[in-house]
Motif scaffolding. Structure first.
Motif, short mmCIF file in Angstrom:
data_model
loop_
_atom_site.label_atom_id
_atom_site.label_comp_id
_atom_site.label_asym_id
_atom_site.label_seq_id
_atom_site.Cartn_x
_atom_site.Cartn_y
_atom_site.Cartn_z
N PRO A 101 0.92 -1.33 0.11
CA PRO A 101 -0.15 0.07 0.16
C PRO A 101 0.90 1.14 0.03
N GLY A 102 0.69 2.17 -1.13
CA GLY A 102 1.37 3.48 -1.35
C GLY A 102 2.81 3.02 -2.12
N TRP A 103 3.21 1.99 -2.33
CA TRP A 103 4.25 1.76 -3.21
C TRP A 103 3.85 1.38 -4.60
N CYS A 104 3.24 2.40 -5.15
CA CYS A 104 2.64 2.34 -6.69
C CYS A 104 3.55 1.99 -7.75
N ILE A 105 3.06 1.29 -8.78
CA ILE A 105 4.01 1.09 -9.81
C ILE A 105 3.97 2.51 -10.87
N PRO A 106 5.00 2.58 -11.52
CA PRO A 106 5.01 3.69 -12.35
C PRO A 106 4.16 3.84 -13.38
N GLN A 107 3.89 4.97 -14.06
CA GLN A 107 3.06 5.35 -14.99
C GLN A 107 3.80 5.82 -16.35
N TRP A 108 3.83 4.97 -17.44
CA TRP A 108 4.57 5.09 -18.63
C TRP A 108 3.62 5.35 -19.83
N PRO A 109 4.05 6.19 -20.69
CA PRO A 109 3.18 6.10 -21.98
C PRO A 109 2.97 4.87 -22.58
N GLU A 110 2.00 4.54 -23.52
CA GLU A 110 1.79 3.31 -24.16
C GLU A 110 3.01 2.64 -24.65
N LEU A 111 3.98 3.23 -25.54
CA LEU A 111 5.10 2.88 -25.99
C LEU A 111 4.76 1.96 -27.17
N ARG A 112 3.78 2.34 -28.00
CA ARG A 112 3.61 1.42 -28.97
C ARG A 112 4.62 1.35 -30.11
N ASP A 113 5.12 2.25 -30.21
CA ASP A 113 6.44 2.08 -31.31
C ASP A 113 7.68 1.28 -30.82
N VAL A 114 7.62 1.06 -29.66
CA VAL A 114 8.88 0.04 -29.09
C VAL A 114 8.42 -1.36 -29.56
N GLN A 115 9.46 -1.81 -30.35
CA GLN A 115 9.08 -3.24 -30.92
C GLN A 115 9.80 -4.30 -29.94
N LEU A 116 9.16 -5.49 -29.55
CA LEU A 116 9.45 -6.29 -28.45
C LEU A 116 10.32 -7.29 -29.37
N PRO A 117 11.24 -8.06 -28.71
CA PRO A 117 12.27 -9.00 -29.41
C PRO A 117 11.37 -10.20 -29.93
N LYS A 118 11.91 -10.78 -30.87
CA LYS A 118 11.47 -11.89 -31.77
C LYS A 118 11.08 -13.16 -30.97
N THR A 119 11.79 -13.35 -30.06
CA THR A 119 11.77 -14.39 -29.10
C THR A 119 12.11 -14.12 -27.54
N LEU A 120 11.45 -14.69 -26.66
CA LEU A 120 11.86 -14.47 -25.49
C LEU A 120 11.47 -15.63 -24.48
N THR A 121 12.26 -15.91 -23.38
CA THR A 121 11.77 -17.09 -22.53
C THR A 121 11.46 -16.80 -21.12
N LEU A 122 10.28 -17.39 -20.69
CA LEU A 122 9.87 -17.09 -19.52
C LEU A 122 9.75 -18.32 -18.52
N ILE A 123 10.25 -18.28 -17.55
CA ILE A 123 10.16 -19.35 -16.16
C ILE A 123 9.51 -18.86 -15.16
N TYR A 124 8.62 -19.93 -14.57
CA TYR A 124 7.54 -19.49 -13.60
C TYR A 124 7.60 -20.84 -12.65
N HIS A 125 7.32 -20.43 -11.57
CA HIS A 125 7.11 -21.37 -10.47
C HIS A 125 5.39 -21.26 -9.92
N LEU A 126 5.26 -22.37 -8.90
CA LEU A 126 3.89 -22.11 -8.29
C LEU A 126 3.42 -20.67 -7.80
N PRO A 127 2.30 -20.34 -7.72
CA PRO A 127 0.98 -21.11 -7.61
C PRO A 127 0.55 -21.39 -8.88
N VAL A 128 -0.52 -22.19 -9.02
CA VAL A 128 -1.12 -22.64 -10.27
C VAL A 128 -1.75 -21.62 -11.01
N GLU A 129 -1.86 -20.30 -10.23
CA GLU A 129 -2.81 -19.43 -11.18
C GLU A 129 -1.63 -18.60 -12.29
#
Length: 566
Positions: free
Chosen positions: A389-417
């Protein structure tokens, strides 16, 4: 278990005719029961004496006798289970339960939730999984963390909802003006669960062993030594001030067991059974603080039982139900809260992923409907815009012109959500031309994960304990995530900053220092929170004193049952 063997043999006799009278030889019956002819005659005699069946033999070898059944195997099982439950033989009842889960609904109805067993107030909680051993140090599961706090004591503790530690094994402590000497004054009336008096030197031994663990060494890296300076005083000598020390000693990972008996503590409850299908705690009559109001707490752990619709204490791990299976859908909600703990996403910036690309990816999560369209149970999670509470995430513009990499790798652990979150994120990024490789680490923490170094994105769950700010400081110090997420200079700078913050004697100054650290991590697109959980506890009428704590459980010492009506 003799009763179970007798029931199994009776079932084998019964099955070929489904209870109808049989014309059969002793040889056939012995083959059916996988025993000798002599033994099957004993079985028949015992069953007949018990009134289960009648056996009329014909004279002459190989002659067929008449076998008549008087009771069904199901009714025998019911009687055996009821007798086991009434006599407190939970293991026998659960072993019998494995035979016929479909019959458990009626049988267990009177025995779950709160009841007086032989004039002993007992709370029975059906649980969905076996519990891991209560080893010293960090534990991954919330249930195990909570149990550690009920079975073991620390020098200090957190009391109720207060984020400031108070006395436990130590009734007071003093800190030198330079912050390098901490004297903890030990109570004189302490007893282990085995009845022995707690000696200060035993606490010293347990603490030294605890601080030798690699993860705990990181936590207590400022401690030079621990001395017994008086039969009732433990003194910590530090090489640099650490004003989180009392907090560190109050958390579950710093609770102390007997130095020679790992499962013997001095907390409000002692462990009498800790098996894969049953955990039983009984109140510690020589406990040094307020005594529990219940005599016993039991976890009945039968996962296959729950598959048949009986119900479970964890319809989801953050939604605990205590009570009778027929009433699980209508139990009253006794306590609920939004967890301060959160699921998070981190991004490792490298030549593959720049800070602007990381910001664009975080925007996709928070500025689209992704978090709000996860196909999860309604009321289970709440998307968040704050770390605390009170530690807010930053607000940035939408950045639509920024191209994402062609490939990325995500790793995650539990919980099931996070299974669902990973799938949704893969679909969203595919629409942006980014192919996301998804790897699941089947655990509750990053410990032992060998693929962290290859990941661009990590998702996990951060539990928050009684002191939110301190818990996050502990996370940065001890979690295996951060050395893989940050470069070596960045990680060294982070640890140096944490060292500077811990030297601040003023609590609010330490909180401000930590907020600055986490704000920087969020601003640089290294870390963002995703959602909080909705903790819930439901219980039947008559179970009182239940109030959610910060781990989504409740203080077992405060639960109580009214006396049974005559």
């Amino acid at each position: 278990m003799r009763q179970l063997n007798r029931l199994n043999q009776y079932q084998r006799l019964w099955q070929p005719s489904a209870g109808a009278p049989q014309q059969v030889t002793i040889t056939e019956l012995a083959s059916r029961c996988f025993c000798s002819e002599r033994h099957v005659r004993t079985l028949l005699r015992q069953a007949q004496e018990a009134g289960w069946l009648s056996w009329k033999a014909q004279s002459g070898r190989g002659k067929r006798g008449t076998l008549t059944f008087h009771v069904t195997p199901e009714s025998l099982r019911n009687e055996m289970m009821e007798e086991a439950l009434k006599s407190g033989h939970q293991h026998n009842a659960l072993e019998l339960a494995q035979l016929a889960p479909e019959d458990l609904r009626a049988l267990l109805h009177p025995y779950l939730g709160g009841l007086w067993q032989n004039d002993t107030p007992t709370l029975r909680i059906p649980y969905y999984r076996s519990l891991d051993p209560l080893v010293p140090g960090f534990l991954p599961g919330r249930a195990e963390q909570h149990l550690a706090g009920q079975v073991f004591s620390g020098l200090t503790r957190f009391n109720g909802t207060s984020s400031e530690p108070t006395g436990d094994l130590a009734h007071h402590w003093e800190v030198s003006t330079d912050g390098l000497r901490w004297d903890f004054y030990i109570r004189s009336t302490l007893h282990w669960h085995n009845g022995d008096k707690v000696e200060t030197v035993q606490l010293q031994q347990s603490l030294i062993a605890l601080l030798a663990l690699p993860a705990l060494r990181k936590l207590f890296q400022s401690v030079s030594r621990i001395d017994v300076t008086h039969p009732r005083c433990l003194t910590f000598i530090l090489h640099q001030p650490d004003y989180w020390l009392a907090h560190r000693l109050a958390t579950y990972c710093s609770r102390l067991a007997h130095p020679e008996q790992a499962m013997t503590g001095s907390g409000p409850f002692r462990l009498t059974v800790y098996d894969s299908d049953l955990v039983r705690l009984e109140s510690h009559e020589q406990y040094h603080l307020s005594h529990p109001l219940l005599k016993a707490i039991e976890f009945w752990i039968t996962p296959t039982l729950f598959d048949y619709g009986l119900g479970t204490s964890c319809r989801h791990p953050v939604q605990i139900a205590i009570g009778e299976p027929d009433e699980l859908a209508s139990l009253r909600l006794v306590s609920n809260s939004t967890s301060l703990g959160f699921c998070y996403l981190t991004l490792k910036q490298s030549p593959r992923l720049s800070e602007m690309q990381a910001r664009r990816l975080i925007n996709i999560i928070h500025l689209t409907e992704l978090l709000h369209t996860l196909p999860l149970n309604e009321g289970l999670i709440t998307p968040t815009q704050e770390m605390l509470p009170g530690w807010c995430i930053p607000q940035w513009p939408e950045l639509r012109d920024v191209q994402l990499p062609k490939t990325l790798t995500l790793i995650y652990h539990l919980p099931v959500e996070l299974h669902t979150m990973a799938s949704q994120l893969k679909q969203y990024l595919a629409q942006q031309g980014c192919d996301l490789t998804v790897i699941f680490h089947d655990a509750k923490t990053w410990d032992g994960c060998l693929k962290l170094a290859d990941a661009d994105i990590m998702m996990g769950d951060r539990l928050i304990g009684e002191a939110p700010e301190y818990t996050l400081e502990q996370w940065l110090r001890c979690d295996a995530l951060w050395p893989h997420l940050l470069s070596a200079p960045q990680f060294a700078h982070l640890q140096a900053t944490l060292d500077a913050v811990q030297t601040l004697a003023d609590e609010q100054a330490r909180h401000i220092g930590l907020k600055t650290i986490f704000t920087g991590l969020m601003e640089s697109a290294v870390l963002t929170p995703l959602f909080n959980y909705q903790y819930q506890i439901s219980a039947p009428p008559g179970v009182n004193g239940i109030q959610l704590n910060t781990r989504g459980w409740f203080d077992f010492t405060q639960a109580w049952l009214p006396a049974p009506k005559s």
